[in-house]
Design an enzyme around this catalytic site. Structure first.
Site, PDB file in Angstrom:
ATOM      1  N   ASN A  42      -7.445 -53.367 -38.040  1.00  0.00           N
ATOM      2  CA  ASN A  42      -8.099 -53.197 -36.738  1.00  0.00           C
ATOM      3  C   ASN A  42      -9.459 -53.897 -36.796  1.00  0.00           C
ATOM      4  OD1 ASN A  42      -9.102 -52.403 -34.300  1.00  0.00           O
ATOM      5  ND2 ASN A  42      -9.538 -50.291 -34.914  1.00  0.00           N
ATOM      6  N   TRP A  43      -9.522 -55.067 -36.175  1.00  0.00           N
ATOM      7  CA  TRP A  43     -10.775 -55.844 -36.235  1.00  0.00           C
ATOM      8  C   TRP A  43     -11.812 -55.373 -35.235  1.00  0.00           C
ATOM      9  CZ3 TRP A  43      -9.318 -61.758 -36.907  1.00  0.00           C
ATOM     10  CH2 TRP A  43      -8.796 -61.954 -38.189  1.00  0.00           C
ATOM     11  N   LYS A  44     -11.437 -54.499 -34.336  1.00  0.00           N
ATOM     12  CA  LYS A  44     -12.374 -54.031 -33.297  1.00  0.00           C
ATOM     13  C   LYS A  44     -12.978 -55.242 -32.583  1.00  0.00           C
ATOM     14  CE  LYS A  44     -13.204 -50.306 -36.515  1.00  0.00           C
ATOM     15  NZ  LYS A  44     -13.830 -49.034 -36.708  1.00  0.00           N
ATOM     16  N   HIS A  76      -7.604 -44.549 -30.137  1.00  0.00           N
ATOM     17  CA  HIS A  76      -8.513 -44.750 -31.275  1.00  0.00           C
ATOM     18  C   HIS A  76      -9.797 -43.960 -31.000  1.00  0.00           C
ATOM     19  CE1 HIS A  76     -11.356 -46.603 -34.019  1.00  0.00           C
ATOM     20  NE2 HIS A  76     -10.312 -46.983 -34.735  1.00  0.00           N
ATOM     21  N   GLY A 131     -15.634 -45.813 -40.571  1.00  0.00           N
ATOM     22  CA  GLY A 131     -16.816 -46.682 -40.659  1.00  0.00           C
ATOM     23  C   GLY A 131     -17.997 -46.061 -41.377  1.00  0.00           C
ATOM     24  N   SER A 141     -12.414 -45.506 -43.701  1.00  0.00           N
ATOM     25  CA  SER A 141     -13.073 -46.007 -44.917  1.00  0.00           C
ATOM     26  C   SER A 141     -12.111 -46.262 -46.081  1.00  0.00           C
ATOM     27  CB  SER A 141     -14.208 -45.060 -45.339  1.00  0.00           C
ATOM     28  OG  SER A 141     -15.184 -44.999 -44.319  1.00  0.00           O
ATOM     29  N   GLY A 190     -10.231 -50.656 -40.888  1.00  0.00           N
ATOM     30  CA  GLY A 190     -11.236 -51.306 -40.057  1.00  0.00           C
ATOM     31  C   GLY A 190     -12.040 -52.315 -40.867  1.00  0.00           C
ATOM     32  N   GLY A 191     -13.174 -51.881 -41.402  1.00  0.00           N
ATOM     33  CA  GLY A 191     -14.109 -52.784 -42.091  1.00  0.00           C
ATOM     34  C   GLY A 191     -13.453 -53.670 -43.146  1.00  0.00           C
ATOM     35  N   GLU A 215     -12.817 -44.538 -31.262  1.00  0.00           N
ATOM     36  CA  GLU A 215     -13.896 -45.236 -30.527  1.00  0.00           C
ATOM     37  C   GLU A 215     -13.589 -45.273 -29.027  1.00  0.00           C
ATOM     38  OE1 GLU A 215     -13.895 -48.688 -33.046  1.00  0.00           O
ATOM     39  OE2 GLU A 215     -14.686 -47.441 -34.664  1.00  0.00           O
ATOM     40  N   GLU A 245      -6.948 -40.205 -38.242  1.00  0.00           N
ATOM     41  CA  GLU A 245      -8.241 -40.822 -38.520  1.00  0.00           C
ATOM     42  C   GLU A 245      -9.354 -39.819 -38.244  1.00  0.00           C
ATOM     43  OE1 GLU A 245      -8.145 -45.344 -38.267  1.00  0.00           O
ATOM     44  OE2 GLU A 245      -8.274 -44.639 -36.209  1.00  0.00           O
TER      45      GLU A 245
END
Ligand code: PEP
Length: 253
Positions: A11-13, A98, A176, A215, A236-237, A100, A170
């Site tokens: 997930n590159w956001k 998600h 994150g 994470s 993510g990251g 966010e 999640e």
């Protein structure tokens, strides 16, 4: 992990560009991980068409996912993107709910359920993201939060709706933050989610894949993914670093 094929989703956001798409696809292909793992890429919507043609030029074995869709089908909704538009550029999956989207953009569980239905109605596989906040966990309300998020979807989409879907657990406090859930905490939540599905339909509970997100790194992936109810990860990251992402895919095999 039973007989369920693991999934590792990137997930590159709101990050990335064409160069990173090309590099990511080349590195994933060179590592030959897609036979054993369903590898999913979800870059920003503007990069999907490019990702689609780039992966087709090589091998079409990377699944493309939208990060979110509109709950509406089409029409005068400036700025919205429909399920069909994502299908048109090669997407077959979409994330729904998600954290966010829920916490920054105020998507209620009812809106998430509408998006879930819109995805299935248009032939996209929804990845339903659920998770509790740190405060809810501290107050002993983690499972009641998961229950209400899942029940909102069942209420609108019906009890059979998880026959073609993926889950992502999640915890909000782990996304994150660098503070991944311990394998024990994650396993307990995954088992709870699978149990909820089993209570409605045993076959769905056995086949549905439940991903852990929050994470995940190459250092903690093996331990997390070796839990019996964890079928891979939503990343993510670390997914913005293709070499790390590939190591996470290898940890899932
Ligand atoms: C996510 O975006 O869903 C996520 C889990 O992010 P991170 O891996 O950076 O915690």
């Amino acid at each position: 992990m039973a007989n369920r094929k693991p999934v590792v989703a990137a997930n590159w956001k709101m990050n990335g560009d064409r160069q990173l798409v090309k590099q990511f696809i080349e590195i994933v292909h060179a590592a030959e991980v897609t036979n054993n793992v369903d590898v999913v890429l979800s870059p920003p919507a503007t990069l999907l068409d490019y990702a689609n043609t780039t992966r087709l030029g090589q091998k079409a074995d990377i699944i493309l996912s939208a990060q979110s869709i509109s709950e509406l089908s089409s029409g005068a909704y400036t700025g919205e993107l429909s399920a069909n538009m994502f299908k048109d550029v090669g997407c077959t999956w979409v994330y729904c709910g998600h954290s966010e989207r829920r916490h920054i953009f105020g998507e209620s569980s009812e809106v998430v359920a509408k998006k879930f239905i819109q995805a299935q109605k248009n032939g996209l596989t929804p990845v339903l993201c659920v998770g509790e906040t740190e405060e809810e966990r501290k107050k002993g309300k983690a499972f009641s939060r998961l229950t209400s998020q899942i029940e909102a979807v069942i209420n609108l989409a019906g009890k059979d709706c998880f026959q073609n879907a993926i889950f992502a657990y999640e915890p909000v406090w782990a996304i994150g933050t660098g503070k991944a859930a311990t394998p024990e905490i994650a396993q307990e939540a995954h088992k709870f989610i699978r149990g909820m599905i089993a209570a409605m339909r045993q076959e769905s509970a056995e086949s549905i894949r439940i991903l852990y997100g929050g994470s995940v790194t190459p250092d903690n992936a093996v331990e997390l993914f070796s839990q019996p109810d964890i079928d891979g990860g939503l990343i993510g990251g670390a997914a913005l670093r293709p070499l790390d992402f590939v190591k996470i895919c290898q940890a899932a095999t």
